[in-house]
Design a protein around this motif. Structure first.
Motif, PDB file in Angstrom:
ATOM      1  N   ARG A   1      44.122  22.730  40.899  1.00 35.97           N
ATOM      2  CA  ARG A   1      43.825  21.859  42.017  1.00 35.97           C
ATOM      3  C   ARG A   1      44.574  22.205  43.412  1.00 35.97           C
ATOM      4  NH1 ARG A   1      44.891  17.764  38.220  1.00 35.97           N
ATOM      5  NH2 ARG A   1      46.906  17.394  39.044  1.00 35.97           N
ATOM      6  N   GLN A   2      45.587  23.094  43.327  1.00 34.92           N
ATOM      7  CA  GLN A   2      46.435  23.723  44.696  1.00 34.92           C
ATOM      8  C   GLN A   2      45.577  24.931  45.082  1.00 34.92           C
ATOM      9  OE1 GLN A   2      48.648  21.574  45.706  1.00 34.92           O
ATOM     10  NE2 GLN A   2      48.105  20.391  44.192  1.00 34.92           N
ATOM     11  N   VAL A   3      44.624  25.274  44.395  1.00 32.79           N
ATOM     12  CA  VAL A   3      44.017  26.673  45.014  1.00 32.79           C
ATOM     13  C   VAL A   3      43.254  26.304  46.158  1.00 32.79           C
ATOM     14  CG1 VAL A   3      42.341  28.520  44.308  1.00 32.79           C
ATOM     15  CG2 VAL A   3      43.822  27.801  42.733  1.00 32.79           C
ATOM     16  N   GLY A   4      43.549  27.163  47.253  1.00 29.75           N
ATOM     17  CA  GLY A   4      43.065  26.870  48.614  1.00 29.75           C
ATOM     18  C   GLY A   4      43.285  25.799  49.445  1.00 29.75           C
ATOM     19  N   LYS A   5      44.163  24.769  48.572  1.00 35.34           N
ATOM     20  CA  LYS A   5      45.004  23.726  49.482  1.00 35.34           C
ATOM     21  C   LYS A   5      46.337  23.932  49.782  1.00 35.34           C
ATOM     22  CE  LYS A   5      46.110  18.937  48.175  1.00 35.34           C
ATOM     23  NZ  LYS A   5      46.117  17.887  46.953  1.00 35.34           N
TER      24      LYS A   5
ATOM     25  N   LYS B   1      50.931  32.082  52.797  1.00 34.72           N
ATOM     26  CA  LYS B   1      50.513  31.048  52.117  1.00 34.72           C
ATOM     27  C   LYS B   1      49.757  31.550  50.640  1.00 34.72           C
ATOM     28  CE  LYS B   1      50.941  27.826  55.407  1.00 34.72           C
ATOM     29  NZ  LYS B   1      51.917  26.886  55.401  1.00 34.72           N
ATOM     30  N   GLY B   2      50.744  32.685  50.430  1.00 33.94           N
ATOM     31  CA  GLY B   2      50.173  33.186  48.879  1.00 33.94           C
ATOM     32  C   GLY B   2      50.801  32.709  48.082  1.00 33.94           C
ATOM     33  N   LEU B   3      50.742  33.217  46.833  1.00 31.79           N
ATOM     34  CA  LEU B   3      51.088  32.627  45.707  1.00 31.79           C
ATOM     35  C   LEU B   3      52.544  32.839  45.305  1.00 31.79           C
ATOM     36  CD1 LEU B   3      50.282  31.018  42.613  1.00 31.79           C
ATOM     37  CD2 LEU B   3      50.025  33.512  41.688  1.00 31.79           C
ATOM     38  N   GLY B   4      53.250  31.688  45.176  1.00 32.62           N
ATOM     39  CA  GLY B   4      54.689  31.740  44.810  1.00 32.62           C
ATOM     40  C   GLY B   4      55.156  32.822  43.611  1.00 32.62           C
TER      41      GLY B   4
ATOM     42  N   PHE C   1      42.664  34.074  40.500  1.00 33.95           N
ATOM     43  CA  PHE C   1      43.896  34.838  40.460  1.00 33.95           C
ATOM     44  C   PHE C   1      43.554  36.324  40.138  1.00 33.95           C
ATOM     45  CE2 PHE C   1      47.616  31.614  39.838  1.00 33.95           C
ATOM     46  CZ  PHE C   1      46.883  30.620  40.497  1.00 33.95           C
ATOM     47  N   ASN C   2      44.098  37.216  40.887  1.00 27.39           N
ATOM     48  CA  ASN C   2      43.686  38.625  40.329  1.00 27.39           C
ATOM     49  C   ASN C   2      44.820  39.019  38.954  1.00 27.39           C
ATOM     50  OD1 ASN C   2      46.524  39.433  41.390  1.00 27.39           O
ATOM     51  ND2 ASN C   2      45.879  39.488  43.515  1.00 27.39           N
ATOM     52  N   ARG C   3      44.587  40.147  38.982  1.00 30.25           N
ATOM     53  CA  ARG C   3      45.482  40.219  37.435  1.00 30.25           C
ATOM     54  C   ARG C   3      46.836  40.249  37.601  1.00 30.25           C
ATOM     55  NH1 ARG C   3      42.213  42.834  33.474  1.00 30.25           N
ATOM     56  NH2 ARG C   3      40.331  43.656  34.259  1.00 30.25           N
ATOM     57  N   GLN C   4      47.619  40.588  38.683  1.00 31.49           N
ATOM     58  CA  GLN C   4      48.959  40.750  38.887  1.00 31.49           C
ATOM     59  C   GLN C   4      49.345  39.241  39.042  1.00 31.49           C
ATOM     60  OE1 GLN C   4      51.219  43.333  38.727  1.00 31.49           O
ATOM     61  NE2 GLN C   4      52.644  41.551  38.513  1.00 31.49           N
ATOM     62  N   GLU C   5      48.720  38.258  39.739  1.00 33.78           N
ATOM     63  CA  GLU C   5      48.774  36.709  40.052  1.00 33.78           C
ATOM     64  C   GLU C   5      48.841  36.106  38.598  1.00 33.78           C
ATOM     65  OE1 GLU C   5      47.406  36.039  44.409  1.00 33.78           O
ATOM     66  OE2 GLU C   5      46.143  36.197  42.971  1.00 33.78           O
TER      67      GLU C   5
END
Length: 257
Positions: free
Chosen positions: A65-69, A95-98, A31-35
């Motif tokens: 486990r969901q990263v990239g999935k 498909k980004g991080l909610g 994750f980046n800093r904001q995420e």
């Protein structure tokens, strides 16, 4: 730095250290800093709310486990459609991080509300979501009345039927105040996350909240979710079938409008 209190079963850390550990953990999985900040904030909200099992930091292994999935870190959302006349904006999550994209959508809402009294915003292809009351409370703190709703797979079944017919559909209403008034609920009597939490810790489910795969009432979380957290049973509607119909219908109407 203060020393943690350690017992055979408990490790207690000051809150700032917990937040620091959580931020580093999210950065470590890409994750980046904001995420990382947005995820820690929302999970902390879930952890501090009474009775919200598996909506706090206990969720981290599942998220990893969901990263990239089911989502990809670092994906920015875009504006897919805007209709100024009807005060409608549809955002494409790509498909980004909610966790981060919902907060970004709130900023779009704040900007739009400077020019009009009501705005409707839809966000698609974004996952996961969690504790909608946190997001709704932000808009209430800005001075707006807010409604947020989610769409999830059908996991709620009517009593006596093994077939899920209704989404669990997390919903949140919030109104300005000091503090804001927040109503945060789901159509189901429990959530998939709560069931996974009970299974992980060997805890029985409350009565009258779940059915096994044959449609029979059960308090065994292993009869409702498998070892991967996938539903093999179903959830009963909150308050019984009639209340579930009302809650589900209200959520559907709000999401349509």
């Amino acid at each position: 730095m203060s020393q943690p209190d350690i017992s055979p079963n408990t490790l207690t850390l000051p809150l700032d250290e917990v937040i620091g550990v959580a931020l580093r953990a999210f950065r470590a999985i890409g994750f980046n800093r904001q995420e990382a900040f947005d995820s820690v904030r929302n999970l902390l909200y879930g952890a501090l709310r009474g009775g919200k099992n598996y909506h706090g930091f206990d969720r981290f292994p599942w998220i990893a486990r969901q990263v990239g999935k089911t989502f990809v870190p670092g994906r920015a959302m875009t504006v897919e459609h805007a209709d100024a006349e009807r005060s409608f904006l549809r955002l494409q999550g790509n498909k980004g991080l909610g966790y981060t994209q919902i907060y970004a959508a709130l900023l779009h809402a704040e900007a739009a509300l400077k020019d009009r009294n009501v705005v409707h915003i839809g966000l698609i292809d974004s996952y996961p979501t969690n504790c909608m009351g946190d997001y709704a409370a932000i808009l209430a703190n800005m001075g707006f009345c807010a409604y947020l709703g989610t769409v999830s797979p059908n996991r709620v079944a009517w009593p006596g039927s093994p077939v899920p017919k209704l989404s669990t559909s997390g919903q949140a209403f919030a109104f300005p105040g000091d503090p804001p008034v927040v109503l945060d609920f789901a159509v189901g009597a429990t959530t998939n996350g709560d069931i996974v939490y009970h299974k992980k810790h060997g805890l029985p489910l409350p009565t009258d909240c779940c059915l096994d795969g044959d449609g029979n009432p059960t308090t065994d979380p292993g009869a409702v979710v498998d070892d991967n957290g996938a539903m093999i049973g179903s959830i009963l509607p909150r308050g019984g079938a009639s209340a579930g119909t009302i809650l589900g219908g209200m959520g559907v109407v709000m999401m349509i409008h």
